[in-house]
Design an enzyme around this catalytic site. Structure first.
Site, PDB file in Angstrom:
ATOM      1  N   GLY A  91       0.823  -1.202   0.054  1.00 34.55           N
ATOM      2  CA  GLY A  91       0.107  -0.011  -0.030  1.00 34.55           C
ATOM      3  C   GLY A  91       0.858   1.155   0.015  1.00 34.55           C
ATOM      4  O   GLY A  91       2.264   1.059   0.211  1.00 34.55           O
TER       5      GLY A  91
ATOM      6  N   CYS B 108       5.335  -6.389   1.038  1.00 32.84           N
ATOM      7  CA  CYS B 108       5.753  -4.857   1.139  1.00 32.84           C
ATOM      8  C   CYS B 108       5.217  -4.325   2.562  1.00 32.84           C
ATOM      9  O   CYS B 108       5.489  -4.662   3.499  1.00 32.84           O
ATOM     10  CB  CYS B 108       5.413  -4.151  -0.030  1.00 32.84           C
ATOM     11  SG  CYS B 108       6.070  -2.483  -0.180  1.00 32.84           S
ATOM     12  N   TYR B 109       4.101  -3.360   2.386  1.00 37.98           N
ATOM     13  CA  TYR B 109       3.531  -2.834   3.467  1.00 37.98           C
ATOM     14  C   TYR B 109       2.938  -3.874   4.521  1.00 37.98           C
ATOM     15  O   TYR B 109       3.086  -3.700   5.854  1.00 37.98           O
ATOM     16  CB  TYR B 109       2.557  -1.865   3.199  1.00 37.98           C
ATOM     17  CG  TYR B 109       1.739  -1.106   4.511  1.00 37.98           C
ATOM     18  CD1 TYR B 109       2.175   0.222   4.426  1.00 37.98           C
ATOM     19  CD2 TYR B 109       0.557  -1.633   5.045  1.00 37.98           C
ATOM     20  CE1 TYR B 109       1.616   0.989   5.577  1.00 37.98           C
ATOM     21  CE2 TYR B 109       0.326  -0.892   6.097  1.00 37.98           C
ATOM     22  CZ  TYR B 109       0.481   0.357   6.276  1.00 37.98           C
ATOM     23  OH  TYR B 109       0.084   1.144   7.286  1.00 37.98           O
TER      24      TYR B 109
ATOM     25  N   HIS C 125       7.620  -7.643  -4.738  1.00 39.74           N
ATOM     26  CA  HIS C 125       6.273  -7.793  -5.117  1.00 39.74           C
ATOM     27  C   HIS C 125       6.280  -8.914  -5.856  1.00 39.74           C
ATOM     28  O   HIS C 125       6.544  -9.068  -7.158  1.00 39.74           O
ATOM     29  CB  HIS C 125       5.884  -6.642  -5.924  1.00 39.74           C
ATOM     30  CG  HIS C 125       5.642  -5.330  -5.063  1.00 39.74           C
ATOM     31  ND1 HIS C 125       4.418  -5.284  -4.325  1.00 39.74           N
ATOM     32  CD2 HIS C 125       6.412  -4.472  -4.630  1.00 39.74           C
ATOM     33  CE1 HIS C 125       4.586  -4.141  -3.478  1.00 39.74           C
ATOM     34  NE2 HIS C 125       5.669  -3.768  -3.780  1.00 39.74           N
TER      35      HIS C 125
ATOM     36  N   GLU D 167       3.519 -10.409  -6.876  1.00 43.92           N
ATOM     37  CA  GLU D 167       2.321 -10.286  -7.895  1.00 43.92           C
ATOM     38  C   GLU D 167       2.479  -9.582  -9.138  1.00 43.92           C
ATOM     39  O   GLU D 167       1.611  -9.538  -9.884  1.00 43.92           O
ATOM     40  CB  GLU D 167       1.211  -9.878  -7.013  1.00 43.92           C
ATOM     41  CG  GLU D 167       1.325  -8.257  -6.823  1.00 43.92           C
ATOM     42  CD  GLU D 167       2.043  -7.758  -5.683  1.00 43.92           C
ATOM     43  OE1 GLU D 167       3.054  -8.417  -5.269  1.00 43.92           O
ATOM     44  OE2 GLU D 167       2.075  -6.584  -5.373  1.00 43.92           O
TER      45      GLU D 167
ATOM     46  N   ASP E 130     -12.200  -5.050 -22.809  1.00 43.18           N
ATOM     47  CA  ASP E 130     -13.405  -5.551 -22.066  1.00 43.18           C
ATOM     48  C   ASP E 130     -14.877  -5.556 -22.586  1.00 43.18           C
ATOM     49  O   ASP E 130     -15.531  -6.643 -22.299  1.00 43.18           O
ATOM     50  CB  ASP E 130     -13.261  -4.493 -20.643  1.00 43.18           C
ATOM     51  CG  ASP E 130     -12.218  -4.533 -19.897  1.00 43.18           C
ATOM     52  OD1 ASP E 130     -11.294  -5.407 -20.115  1.00 43.18           O
ATOM     53  OD2 ASP E 130     -11.855  -3.535 -19.499  1.00 43.18           O
TER      54      ASP E 130
ATOM     55  N   LYS F 200      -8.221  -8.133 -15.157  1.00 40.82           N
ATOM     56  CA  LYS F 200      -7.595  -8.255 -16.817  1.00 40.82           C
ATOM     57  C   LYS F 200      -7.306  -9.459 -17.352  1.00 40.82           C
ATOM     58  O   LYS F 200      -7.810  -9.708 -18.211  1.00 40.82           O
ATOM     59  CB  LYS F 200      -6.726  -6.895 -16.980  1.00 40.82           C
ATOM     60  CG  LYS F 200      -6.726  -6.614 -18.333  1.00 40.82           C
ATOM     61  CD  LYS F 200      -7.725  -5.377 -18.585  1.00 40.82           C
ATOM     62  CE  LYS F 200      -7.665  -4.904 -19.826  1.00 40.82           C
ATOM     63  NZ  LYS F 200      -8.859  -3.847 -19.931  1.00 40.82           N
TER      64      LYS F 200
END
Ligand code: XMP
Length: 470
Positions: A11, A38-39, A128, A130, A186, A326
């Site tokens: 964050g 991280c955070y 990270h 992700e 989309d 996505k």
């Protein structure tokens, strides 16, 4: 909720501030497997008695980590000369471990780049996993989910497609659905899904606001017509251009384009009988963005192109991909046989070239920008660079600069090339395209477009810049 595991995300805040959100100590002591990223790692460390410090320089970008003290998180992860390439983005870092924790990863800038306490089932990563820039991040997350939390896989893309199709059928029954189709990923995947579910009861409207790319109208129309999807083109470019006449403020441009779109779409929709539903390609990040508490974040750009449309039109709202990210939308799209040139397209903003022409928008500038953009994109595809970028485009700068062509003086406008790499579009790095490639594109543009005297390359990341220029 009885979760099998919890991932505490990163964050923007700092745990060193008094108002920072904290993870509850009870949660950390519950025995439920926890992975702090991280955070999430920093707040866990702090609550458990470790120390977190702020460094003067933010670390942002690739980093190499080495592993120590065996961790299940890294099971099966392939190392390159004993190192793993990961993505870092942080100002703070854990500087003292909580009691009974051990280091599992370190980088040259960050000694505690990963930690664990196997007995307490708590893991932390400063980098990270992700983001796609972290090699094998997916493997690391899979290890946490399957090996540490003991989750099992119980879904597949084809099951999801089938259940989405049957959900739409039972929701809509034999009523008619209207969809604003832009040809972006989309709305195109929604069109494919609805076509499979309700066939002729899907009616799509494609609004040409005159700010599309060269050949885009023909490309979108022919793609969906070939799929037997009922798509109706509305050419409203004159109206958009006259509404935008003399407008230079970016926010005003966005509002005018958004409102004109709603007017055009609504009046076209009224011409069609018995429409009961309005379908939208809302995806999960849109849901998060519009529901998050925005009280202390400033509006950088007004983004939502068709906000307010469902309320005004008094139609029932259908949002079949609302729960997907996505990459999941793309997988579902592929399973529905959406043409690959649609699925691999870079995102294109709702206000189109309107926010890529600085200052006044007029037909001449649109024409020049369309041609230059096509040169850039064609060359990227020809050199196999297009798919490695997240977004690339040209920007029109109404700034006169002097050039010399043959013996002639040229005093014309400037174009900027923009190419970025990003995972979530919230942050981005400028793409380090090869110099020879940039040179080739620049040459083609100034040679083929006599009204351009100079081409520049945008080497600014986000932050501090945004991806679009307006
Ligand atoms: P920025 O410029 O804010 O853009 O860094 C992040 C991503 O969002 C796209 N973008 C928009 N998309 N309507 C859209 O549908 C908009 O008004 C809009 N503004 C920016 C931008 O192209 C990038 O992918």
């Amino acid at each position: 909720m009885n979760p099998l595991g919890i991932i505490l995300s990163g964050g923007p805040e700092t745990v060193t501030s008094n108002t920072a959100q904290k993870v509850n100590l009870g949660l950390l002591n519950s025995g439920i497997p926890i992975l702090g990223v991280c955070y999430g790692m920093q707040t866990s460390a702090k609550e458990l008695g470790g120390k977190v410090s702020t460094s003067d320089i933010r670390e942002f970008g690739h980093a190499s980590i080495s592993l120590s003290n065996k961790s299940v998180l890294f099971d099966g992860v392939d190392l390159n000369e004993d190192m793993l390439d990961v993505w870092m983005s942080h100002g703070d870092k854990v500087t003292t471990l909580p009691k009974d924790f051990e280091i599992i990863a370190s980088s040259s800038n960050c000694t505690i780049a990963g930690f664990q306490n196997i007995n307490q089932n708590i893991y932390g990563l400063q980098f990270h996993p992700e983001v796609t820039h972290t090699n094998q991040g997916e493997k690391i997350l899979s290890n946490f989910i399957f090996k540490i939390c003991g989750c099992s896989k119980n879904w597949s893309t084809s099951d999801i497609v089938e259940s989405m199709v049957s959900n739409v059928k039972s929701q809509v029954k034999d009523e008619k659905v209207l969809l604003g189709l832009s040809g972006g990923v989309d709305s195109s995947v929604v069109a494919m899904l609805l076509h499979k579910a309700i066939n002729k009861n899907l009616i799509c409207i494609f609004v040409d606001h005159g700010l599309l790319r060269l050949g885009e109208v023909e490309e979108v129309m022919s793609t969906f017509e070939a799929l037997n999807i009922d798509i109706r083109l509305v050419d409203a470019s004159e109206l958009f251009l006259s509404n935008l006449f003399g407008i230079i403020d970016p926010e005003k441009k966005r509002k005018i384009i958004g409102n004109t779109f709603i007017d055009v779409f609504e009046s076209e929709a009224k011409k069609i009988q018995d429409i009961k539903w309005l379908a939208q390609g809302t995806i999960y990040p849109d849901v998060i963005e519009s529901s998050s508490d925005n009280h202390n974040s400033s509006v950088i750009k007004s983004h939502h192109n068709v906000g307010g449309l469902p309320d005004r039109m008094n139609l029932k709202l259908l949002e079949p991909i609302r729960e997907l990210f996505k990459d999941e939308v793309k997988k579902i799209g592929a399973a529905l046989n959406t043409p690959s040139h649609i699925l691999s397209r870079h995102p294109f903003p709702g206000p189109g070239l309107g926010i890529r022409i600085m200052g006044d928008i007029n037909e001449t500038r649109i024409g020049i920008l369309q041609k230059a953009d096509k040169i850039f994109i064609d060359e990227l595809k020809k050199h196999n660079l297009y798919d490695s970028l997240s977004q690339a485009f040209v920007v029109y700068l109404p700034v006169k600069s002097v050039g010399v062509v043959g013996d002639e003086r040229r005093y014309e406008d400037v174009l900027a090339l923009r190419a970025v790499e990003t995972v979530d579009f919230m942050t981005a790095t400028w793409a380090h395209l090869p110099y020879e490639f940039i040179g080739k594109v620049s040459n083609r543009i100034v040679n083929e477009l006599s009204s351009i005297s100079r081409v520049v390359y945008d080497c600014t990341g986000k932050p501090p810049a945004t991806i679009e220029w307006e």
